[in-house]
Write an enzyme that holds these catalytic residues in place. Structure first.
Site, mmCIF file in Angstrom:
data_model
loop_
_atom_site.group_PDB
_atom_site.id
_atom_site.type_symbol
_atom_site.label_atom_id
_atom_site.label_comp_id
_atom_site.label_asym_id
_atom_site.label_seq_id
_atom_site.Cartn_x
_atom_site.Cartn_y
_atom_site.Cartn_z
ATOM 1 N N ASP A 374 0.836 -1.187 0.000
ATOM 2 C CA ASP A 374 0.000 0.000 0.000
ATOM 3 C C ASP A 374 0.879 1.248 0.000
ATOM 4 O O ASP A 374 1.837 1.345 0.768
ATOM 5 C CB ASP A 374 -0.898 -0.035 1.237
ATOM 6 C CG ASP A 374 -1.824 1.152 1.331
ATOM 7 O OD1 ASP A 374 -2.721 1.268 0.476
ATOM 8 O OD2 ASP A 374 -1.648 1.963 2.261
ATOM 9 N N GLU A 410 1.768 -0.412 -5.049
ATOM 10 C CA GLU A 410 0.828 0.660 -5.377
ATOM 11 C C GLU A 410 1.720 1.886 -5.558
ATOM 12 O O GLU A 410 2.186 2.471 -4.575
ATOM 13 C CB GLU A 410 -0.172 0.878 -4.243
ATOM 14 C CG GLU A 410 -1.211 1.932 -4.592
ATOM 15 C CD GLU A 410 -2.187 2.207 -3.468
ATOM 16 O OE1 GLU A 410 -3.367 2.461 -3.771
ATOM 17 O OE2 GLU A 410 -1.779 2.180 -2.285
#
Length: 736
Positions: A374, A410
């Site tokens: 993330d 990401e």
């Protein structure tokens, strides 16, 4: 945590503490000196003045806390061995030091702290005022975080649990990983609780748990669908934010980690006194036996302790200045590249060690096959800017365990210069939001031309054809947990997040969606049929594109979130998979098409290329590995690429696939022509003649709802076939 644990614990006399060892960090049960069994405890707390290990035991209706000073200090690691402490023991730390938020020093021994290396956590974070290091409701807002709160937080916070590392029923040596090559992978993003909570084939007591995901009923769906990997939304122990608890909500997604070694206890059916560890391992083993890899969505960029007004749960009280990035010139505040209040200081060796130790643990002891990071750009920042030579990326690249697993970035954060799509080094794959945007825009009629779509369909070579990277560096997706579901993408043009209690201000306004003329669900059969066709178009486009496809659990059968594009706090039917859809008319056909497209992709290597297309002819007949066609049946010219268009023909040659199979033989496959037509009106498309083909057989026609078997219609080369409005036609090439 039960009622008796809410009461203040009685403090018992201390226990003998032997010197122990500074490594490994955390709590490790083992045989100590002279074969005496016990647990070694080790905690890095760089600037601390003293550390107390606190053991918690239940006696009658009360809780006894035993405080054991750790007096041994080696390289800033406080450590000690406690004979007789066995698996199941609940514990935490109290760390002493200066309280001076203006310089970033926030030590407060009144606050019980979770061991960053705890392998299991028992209890919930409820965030009353007592768990804040400062007086939470101090009236002077400009210094609200500077007045220390000396109330004991122990009755209100979870405890770490000592875990038996070598429990016989959790042996990992016999496990065989699927080891699916990147090019052959199809990723299915799911939430452990949401995927299993409503499944009628899973026993009620197992729904919402790791054991539920390991149940044959859950595995049957994954195998039948044909995915090769599940990407689990966060399963590290996480906490709920205060603003959600005040509104009677919880953090459902889990992007609020506080324990990087502990499986989230609320997803365990077997218990939270260490049993969650074995249950997680058994889940991984069951998925592996079904041929499915396990990828974890991990949140190492920030923690649940938020900013200067956030709670004190672990790292903030152990060494605030050591673990977090603080504002230059204002150490009272945090540098926030994540939008969540804080950012871990990954350039510090002990923080980097925490992350890499955690990653290796999940691979070597818990059995997972990869990670999706993330806001990975926040991890790649050196002191300020994103740096692809940063310590984090360098350590991962040379680590003998981590460089062998699947690594997905990401590739952005919320800070300046944080958007890094296409910039991560070889070894990494990336979530490609450029793919998401182009495909959404094409099917809603918002692309000015088809240039960007051509790049996205063929592997995004403009982003990834450098440094030895391959087409599978691109994780292609149309939807993810964050945003509309696939069904909502064709049903809503506006977000509907009212249930979050934030005045519908949360969530993105850039949805690139089209509601087909009516906002929300409707009884209009024409609109409903168009929406289902658009779903077939989007899913077909995704699974025919070069790269690694990823889609969200339930998209294959029309799951809806009722227009919510930010269901992060909706632990209810809004977020859970509705399994009744799989048997409903209209949605069961979508599931059947998705399964058949997956099987087609697995069977044909031309759809799973391991190298970028060259676009050049490799034989005398002029046939190239990739060609683009206009509706006239002619190859695209440069002018065609810049002209307004809503139709694109993509020819994939199976004759010129680079590489060889496992036995060294050339790879050969069928060739295909895909016609993508996003305009409303039907179109006559002229099928290219020799050398491209002599005839074409229809394999997929998204204008048809029933896709149980290939349509099978054959067209001669040079013929004009009618492509219905807003549809995809996939044809198999015959050269004889």
């Amino acid at each position: 945590m039960n009622g008796s644990q809410r009461a203040a614990a009685r403090v018992a006399p201390t226990r003998p503490v032997w010197p122990g060892a500074p490594t490994p960090l955390g709590a490790r049960f083992k045989a100590g000196p002279d074969g005496v069994a016990g647990t070694n405890f080790a905690l890095w707390a760089g600037g601390a003045e003293a550390v107390e290990l606190c053991l918690f035991d239940t006696e009658g209706d009360g809780v006894v806390e035993t405080r054991c000073p750790l007096t041994e200090l080696t390289h800033e690691i406080w450590h000690g061995f406690l004979p007789g402490v066995r698996p199941g023991q609940r514990y935490g730390y109290r760390v002493h030091g200066r309280w001076d938020p203006w310089t970033g020093a926030r030590w407060n021994p009144a606050k019980l702290l979770l061991d960053p290396y705890a392998r299991a956590v028992d209890g919930d974070f409820t965030l009353p005022a007592e768990v804040y290091g400062h007086v939470r409701d101090w009236p002077q807002q400009h210094v609200a975080d500077t007045v220390r709160d000396d109330r004991d937080s122990a009755p209100y916070v979870p405890k770490g649990v000592v875990v038996h590392d070598d429990a016989p029923d959790d042996e990992w040596a016999d496990d065989r990983r699927p080891k699916t090559p990147w090019a052959d992978s199809v990723i299915y993003e799911l939430h452990v609780r949401g995927f299993t909570q409503l499944h009628p084939g899973i026993p009620e007591e197992l729904r919402g748990t790791y054991a539920g995901l390991a149940h044959p009923a859950a595995l049957e769906h994954l195998v039948r669908l044909g995915v090769t990997a599940v990407e689990l939304m966060p399963v590290h122990q996480f906490a709920h934010e205060d603003h959600l608890l005040r509104r009677g909500l919880k953090n459902y997604w889990g992007y609020n980690s506080i324990g990087y070694f502990a499986p989230h206890a609320a997803y365990a059916a077997s218990g939270t006194a260490g049993q969650q560890v074995g249950e997680f391992k058994r889940m991984v083993r069951a998925l592996h036996e079904a041929g499915i890899e396990v990828i974890l969505d991990v949140v190492y960029n920030h923690t649940a302790e938020a900013g200067e007004l956030g709670p004190m749960l672990s790292l903030k009280g152990i060494d605030n200045r050591g673990y977090y990035r603080l504002q230059p010139g204002d150490a009272r505040r945090y540098a926030d590249y994540t939008g969540c209040g804080n950012t871990l200081q990954v350039v510090q060796p002990h923080v980097l060690r925490l992350i890499t130790d955690s990653l290796r643990y999940w691979v070597t002891e818990m059995g997972v096959d990869g990670f999706r990071f993330d806001l990975a750009a926040a991890l790649a920042r050196s002191f300020h800017d994103v740096d692809m030579l940063s310590p984090f990326l360098a350590v991962i690249a040379q680590d003998p365990v981590l460089r062998r697993v699947k690594l997905i970035a990401e590739p952005w954060d919320v800070g300046s210069g944080g958007y890094q799509v296409g910039a991560f080094p070889p070894l990494w794959t990336e979530w490609n939001d450029r793919y998401r945007g182009a495909v959404r825009d094409f099917w809603r009629g918002a692309l000015p031309d088809v240039r960007d779509l051509g790049y996205r369909l063929s592997g995004s070579s403009d982003l990834y054809a450098w440094g030895g990277r391959r087409p599978y560096a691109s994780v292609n997706f149309v939807t993810a947990h964050d945003g509309f579901t696939l069904r909502d993408l064709v049903t809503y043009e506006r977000k509907h997040n009212e249930a979050n209690g934030e005045g519908n201000r949360d969530g993105s306004d850039d949805n690139r969606s089209w509601n087909c003329g009516v906002e929300g669900e409707t009884d209009d059969e024409g609109v409903t049929a168009l929406r289902r066709r658009q779903l077939r178009n989007l899913m077909t486009t995704l699974l025919l594109s070069t790269g690694v496809p990823m889609f969200v659990a339930g998209d294959e059968m029309g799951r809806t979130q009722r227009g919510s594009n930010n269901a992060y706090c909706q632990d209810n039917e809004i977020s859970w998979v509705d399994w009744g859809l799989r048997d409903e008319p209209g949605w069961r056909e979508l599931f059947a098409l998705t399964s058949r497209l997956m099987e087609l992709r697995h069977r044909h290597p031309v759809l799973r290329r391991r190298a970028f297309f060259s676009g050049r002819a490799h034989s005398a007949d002029g046939l190239r590995d990739l060609a683009w066609f206009t509706p006239r049946g002619t190859e695209m010219t440069e002018a065609d690429w810049y002209a307004p268009a809503a139709t694109l023909g993509m020819y994939l040659s199976g004759r010129d696939i680079p590489g060889r199979d496992a036995r060294g033989a050339p790879v050969a496959d069928d060739s295909f022509l895909a016609v993508l037509h996003a305009a409303e009106q039907p179109l006559d498309f002229v099928l290219p003649g020799p050398p491209w083909a002599r005839s074409y057989e229809v394999v997929v026609d998204t204008a048809l709802e029933e896709q149980a078997a290939p349509p099978g219609t054959v067209h001669r080369a040079g013929a004009a076939v009618t492509v219905p409005g807003r549809s995809v036609l996939l044809l198999r090439v015959s050269r004889t």
